[in-house]
Design a protein around this motif. Structure first.
Motif, PDB file in Angstrom:
ATOM      1  N   UNK A 139     -19.420  -7.279 -12.451  1.00  0.00           N
ATOM      2  CA  UNK A 139     -18.067  -6.604 -11.841  1.00  0.00           C
ATOM      3  C   UNK A 139     -18.335  -6.021 -12.830  1.00  0.00           C
ATOM      4  N   UNK A 140     -18.134  -5.804 -13.878  1.00  0.00           N
ATOM      5  CA  UNK A 140     -18.277  -4.790 -15.873  1.00  0.00           C
ATOM      6  C   UNK A 140     -19.502  -3.766 -15.369  1.00  0.00           C
ATOM      7  N   UNK A 141     -20.184  -4.114 -14.463  1.00  0.00           N
ATOM      8  CA  UNK A 141     -21.535  -3.164 -13.913  1.00  0.00           C
ATOM      9  C   UNK A 141     -20.955  -3.076 -12.348  1.00  0.00           C
ATOM     10  N   UNK A 142     -20.442  -3.347 -11.790  1.00  0.00           N
ATOM     11  CA  UNK A 142     -19.629  -2.294 -10.387  1.00  0.00           C
ATOM     12  C   UNK A 142     -18.965  -1.625 -10.718  1.00  0.00           C
ATOM     13  N   UNK A 143     -17.678  -1.882 -11.818  1.00  0.00           N
ATOM     14  CA  UNK A 143     -16.821  -0.553 -12.432  1.00  0.00           C
ATOM     15  C   UNK A 143     -17.865   0.287 -12.237  1.00  0.00           C
ATOM     16  N   UNK A 144     -19.091   0.915 -12.612  1.00  0.00           N
ATOM     17  CA  UNK A 144     -19.066   2.051 -12.972  1.00  0.00           C
ATOM     18  C   UNK A 144     -20.005   2.550 -12.018  1.00  0.00           C
ATOM     19  N   UNK A 145     -20.275   1.995 -11.396  1.00  0.00           N
ATOM     20  CA  UNK A 145     -21.282   2.243  -9.742  1.00  0.00           C
ATOM     21  C   UNK A 145     -19.635   3.090  -9.251  1.00  0.00           C
ATOM     22  N   UNK A 146     -18.887   2.279  -8.931  1.00  0.00           N
ATOM     23  CA  UNK A 146     -17.617   3.033  -8.091  1.00  0.00           C
ATOM     24  C   UNK A 146     -17.160   3.919  -9.315  1.00  0.00           C
ATOM     25  N   UNK A 147     -16.842   4.084 -10.816  1.00  0.00           N
ATOM     26  CA  UNK A 147     -16.679   5.208 -11.372  1.00  0.00           C
ATOM     27  C   UNK A 147     -17.167   6.551 -11.548  1.00  0.00           C
ATOM     28  N   UNK A 148     -19.248   6.374 -10.685  1.00  0.00           N
ATOM     29  CA  UNK A 148     -19.728   7.680 -10.647  1.00  0.00           C
ATOM     30  C   UNK A 148     -19.339   8.553  -9.584  1.00  0.00           C
ATOM     31  N   UNK A 149     -19.456   6.986  -8.469  1.00  0.00           N
ATOM     32  CA  UNK A 149     -18.644   7.533  -7.382  1.00  0.00           C
ATOM     33  C   UNK A 149     -18.263   8.325  -6.670  1.00  0.00           C
ATOM     34  N   UNK A 150     -16.566   7.653  -7.476  1.00  0.00           N
ATOM     35  CA  UNK A 150     -14.974   8.783  -6.905  1.00  0.00           C
ATOM     36  C   UNK A 150     -14.857   9.873  -8.564  1.00  0.00           C
ATOM     37  N   UNK A 151     -15.445   9.586  -9.555  1.00  0.00           N
ATOM     38  CA  UNK A 151     -14.606  10.603 -10.052  1.00  0.00           C
ATOM     39  C   UNK A 151     -16.123  11.566 -10.889  1.00  0.00           C
ATOM     40  N   UNK A 152     -15.681  12.783 -11.527  1.00  0.00           N
ATOM     41  CA  UNK A 152     -16.223  13.536 -11.938  1.00  0.00           C
ATOM     42  C   UNK A 152     -16.849  13.346 -13.377  1.00  0.00           C
ATOM     43  N   UNK A 153     -17.878  14.196 -13.092  1.00  0.00           N
ATOM     44  CA  UNK A 153     -18.762  13.814 -14.866  1.00  0.00           C
ATOM     45  C   UNK A 153     -18.365  14.640 -15.891  1.00  0.00           C
ATOM     46  N   UNK A 154     -17.581  14.495 -16.597  1.00  0.00           N
ATOM     47  CA  UNK A 154     -17.490  16.360 -17.491  1.00  0.00           C
ATOM     48  C   UNK A 154     -18.273  17.003 -18.381  1.00  0.00           C
ATOM     49  N   UNK A 155     -19.799  15.377 -18.485  1.00  0.00           N
ATOM     50  CA  UNK A 155     -20.230  16.335 -19.487  1.00  0.00           C
ATOM     51  C   UNK A 155     -21.774  16.802 -19.537  1.00  0.00           C
ATOM     52  N   UNK A 156     -21.322  18.092 -19.434  1.00  0.00           N
ATOM     53  CA  UNK A 156     -23.274  18.407 -18.509  1.00  0.00           C
ATOM     54  C   UNK A 156     -24.093  17.588 -20.041  1.00  0.00           C
ATOM     55  N   UNK A 157     -25.709  17.172 -19.710  1.00  0.00           N
ATOM     56  CA  UNK A 157     -26.776  16.784 -20.173  1.00  0.00           C
ATOM     57  C   UNK A 157     -26.221  15.688 -21.326  1.00  0.00           C
TER      58      UNK A 157
END
Length: 238
Positions: free
Chosen positions: A141-159
């Protein structure tokens, strides 16, 4: 399977031959494999816990924690330290928070955060007989939440380190998360309790990151994994 090998190479220090990465279509192809990598880490830890079942609880917990950190190369602990320093030193300012997070040095707040999280994990591991279901449920579940985070949350640091992970198929990631939940439920009541604990931890940290940064970074994702694992270990040990 190239995404599988890429996910193993990114999230662990398990040695893989260079040819395993040949032909990988894109960095984002690995994201759906993150829960599976968590299960791999958990399976290795469970096997070690079985081998240590005759050792004293404190020694077994210490060896398991060392193996846990070694398997991941302290990747997520680094993100936790950077996030802790930035959240306190940023004083509520978005740009200042991002700037501190980018600094490779760790301040006293970051070091304290690592010590406290490792202490919680150690105490939880020492509190239950080994091998325990927590050894594979928490990394999964500690890695599953990473998948969920990238699915649902903008990534704010380009590069940034995680920028290449943006763009994975939502349908594929959703299937991966569903499978992760089903596998977790094989742990019975402990698995259900783990999902119930992981969901609010994810929601809380996502809300916090959205409020401060308007999204997430690789460091905040590392902190999310550490928060989730620590919370699950404590909940399952209580």
């Amino acid at each position: 399977m190239r995404g599988w090998f890429a996910a193993i190479g990114f999230l662990t220090r398990i040695p893989l031959p260079a040819r395993a990465f040949d032909g990988a279509s894109s960095p984002s192809a690995q994201l759906a494999w993150y829960p599976a990598v968590g299960l791999l880490i958990g399976g290795l830890l469970w096997c070690l816990g079985w081998l240590l079942s005759g050792a004293s609880p404190l020694l077994a917990a210490a060896l398991l924690l060392v193996a846990w950190v070694a398997l991941t190369g302290a990747l997520h602990l680094d993100g936790l330290a950077d996030s802790a320093d930035a959240w306190v030193g940023g004083l509520g300012d978005r740009e200042r928070t991002l700037a501190i997070m980018k600094d490779p040095r760790s301040g006293p707040i970051g070091v304290t955060a690592i010590v406290l999280v490792l202490l919680l994990k150690f105490a939880a591991l020492a509190s239950v007989p080994q091998p325990s279901a927590m050894l594979w449920v928490a990394p999964l579940l500690g890695r599953a939440v990473l998948t969920a985070a990238f699915m649902t949350t903008p990534y704010v640091r380009s590069g940034g380190l995680g920028s290449g992970l943006v763009g994975e198929s939502r349908a594929v990631c959703a299937v991966a998360l569903l499978l992760a939940a089903i596998v977790t439920l094989f742990a019975g009541w402990h698995g259900l309790r783990a999902i119930i604990v992981a969901a609010p931890v994810f929601a809380w940290w996502r809300w916090t990151c959205m409020r401060r940064l308007g999204g997430m970074t690789g460091d905040t994702c590392g902190a999310l994994t550490e928060f989730t694992e620590a919370a699950l270990l404590v909940a399952l040990a209580l």
